[in-house]
Design an enzyme around this catalytic site. Structure first.
Site, short mmCIF file in Angstrom:
data_model
loop_
_atom_site.label_atom_id
_atom_site.label_comp_id
_atom_site.label_asym_id
_atom_site.label_seq_id
_atom_site.Cartn_x
_atom_site.Cartn_y
_atom_site.Cartn_z
N ASP A 35 -44.64 22.66 18.80
CA ASP A 35 -44.39 23.61 20.04
C ASP A 35 -42.44 23.78 20.62
OD1 ASP A 35 -46.04 26.46 20.05
OD2 ASP A 35 -44.27 26.10 21.84
N ASN A 53 -38.02 23.14 18.68
CA ASN A 53 -37.59 24.15 18.59
C ASN A 53 -37.44 24.40 17.00
OD1 ASN A 53 -36.11 26.85 18.36
ND2 ASN A 53 -34.43 26.13 20.01
N TYR A 143 -40.66 43.27 14.33
CA TYR A 143 -41.41 42.27 13.50
C TYR A 143 -41.44 42.61 11.99
CZ TYR A 143 -45.87 40.35 14.08
OH TYR A 143 -47.27 39.57 13.96
#
Ligand code: VAH
Length: 314
Positions: A35, A53, A143
């Protein structure tokens, strides 16, 4: 050779529980939690962790090189509400993060890739009730647009390059372990915390807003069930419709009142998430998932409510 699994976006609502479930199945050392920020919970000392990333292709490549993963789960994304506040970042992360992973999975011959889609791929002109696997899809959130485009890319990488990439259109997910992050369905998680803390909650979605939802235990079990299914059984390489239980804030409040009789639900007006919710289906037809990999939900509203409250009380 044993499986080596990367979970990208391991700190999120799904990632938190998926890492734990995969580690119990494959052994802690074989599941690498990745993460952009270090986890602040027990996961960090329960197995390998890498700062990743997904938009930094060099870092991503170095992690693929180090672990030569046999499976990769890409969960990193901006969800619906946050995405509307930062459209360009949402598109960049959700789209280029996926393309970076698909390309590296080809280079490193990763056996299986998992990428979550969402009921957000449906839009105002999609059928609202028992929304089918194939229908009009006109999402009007960044999204939803990024998830619909991502589904098309997953199917393309499967058809053109033979990559075994699998995907599920998650409904709103409800869990007690990790907080949700910036979603439109998050009211269905916050309501439990507030019911226990204050005995009341003000919903940002109106009383009759019915949405497809699912308990996280079902979502994690279904995800692993899909990943374990024989490839030859799978005809859907965009993303599978996937259903748990649909309900409105009003119906959920009535179920909570069976445990907390004085619970009071009120409603706030003019929240931008209402418009997003109104563009989504009320219920989903997941017959392809049922037929092709035996999907069946285990948690209905009563069982989910009881489990949420029991665990949050601890
Ligand atoms: C969101 N929880 O609200 C996510 C999910 C179907 C909803 O995609 O954005």
């Amino acid at each position: 050779m044993s499986d080596k699994i990367l979970v990208l976006g391991s700190n999120g609502q799904i990632g938190t529980e998926l890492v734990t479930a995969l580690r119990s199945g494959y052994g802690s050392d074989n599941v690498v939690a990745c993460d952009i920020r270090r986890p602040d919970y027990e996961i960090k000392n329960a197995g390998p962790f890498e700062f990743v990333n997904v938009l930094d292709k060099e870092i991503l490549k170095a992690v693929f090189e180090k672990y030569k993963p046999t499976q990769v789960y890409l969960l990193a994304a901006l969800l619906s509400a946050t995405g509307e506040q930062n459209p360009k970042l949402a598109w960049d992360l959700n789209m280029n993060g996926l393309l970076n992973v698909l390309d590296l999975a080809l280079v490193y011959k990763t056996a299986k890739v998992y990428w979550p889609s969402s009921i957000a791929v449906f839009g105002p002109n999609s059928p609202k009730v028992n929304t089918p696997q194939f229908c009009t899809m006109d999402p009007n959130t960044v999204y939803g647009i990024s998830k619909l485009a991502g589904e098309r890319w997953c199917e393309y990488y499967h058809q053109k390059y033979g990559l075994d990439v699998r995907s599920i259109r998650y409904p709103g997910l409800i869990s007690w372990k990790a907080a949700p992050g910036g979603g439109t369905t998050d009211y269905a998680v916050h309501i439990f915390h507030e019911a226990l803390k204050k005995g009341s909650y003000s919903s940002f979605l109106s009383a009759e807003t019915e949405l497809p939802m699912m308990y996280m235990d079902d979502a994690i079990r279904g995800t692993i069930q899909l990943m374990d299914a024989p490839a030859e059984n799978l005809s859907i390489r965009s993303s599978y419709n996937f259903a748990g239980v649909s309900f409105t804030p009003e119906v959920l409040a009535a179920e909570i009142k069976k445990h907390i009789p004085d619970f009071k639900l009120t409603y706030s007006e003019n929240d931008p998430r209402q418009e997003i919710a109104d563009s989504w289906p009320k219920s989903i037809d997941d017959s392809y998932a049922n037929k092709e990999w035996g999907w069946k939900p285990d948690f209905d509203l009563a069982k989910m409510t009881a489990d949420m409250l029991m665990n949050l009380k601890k």
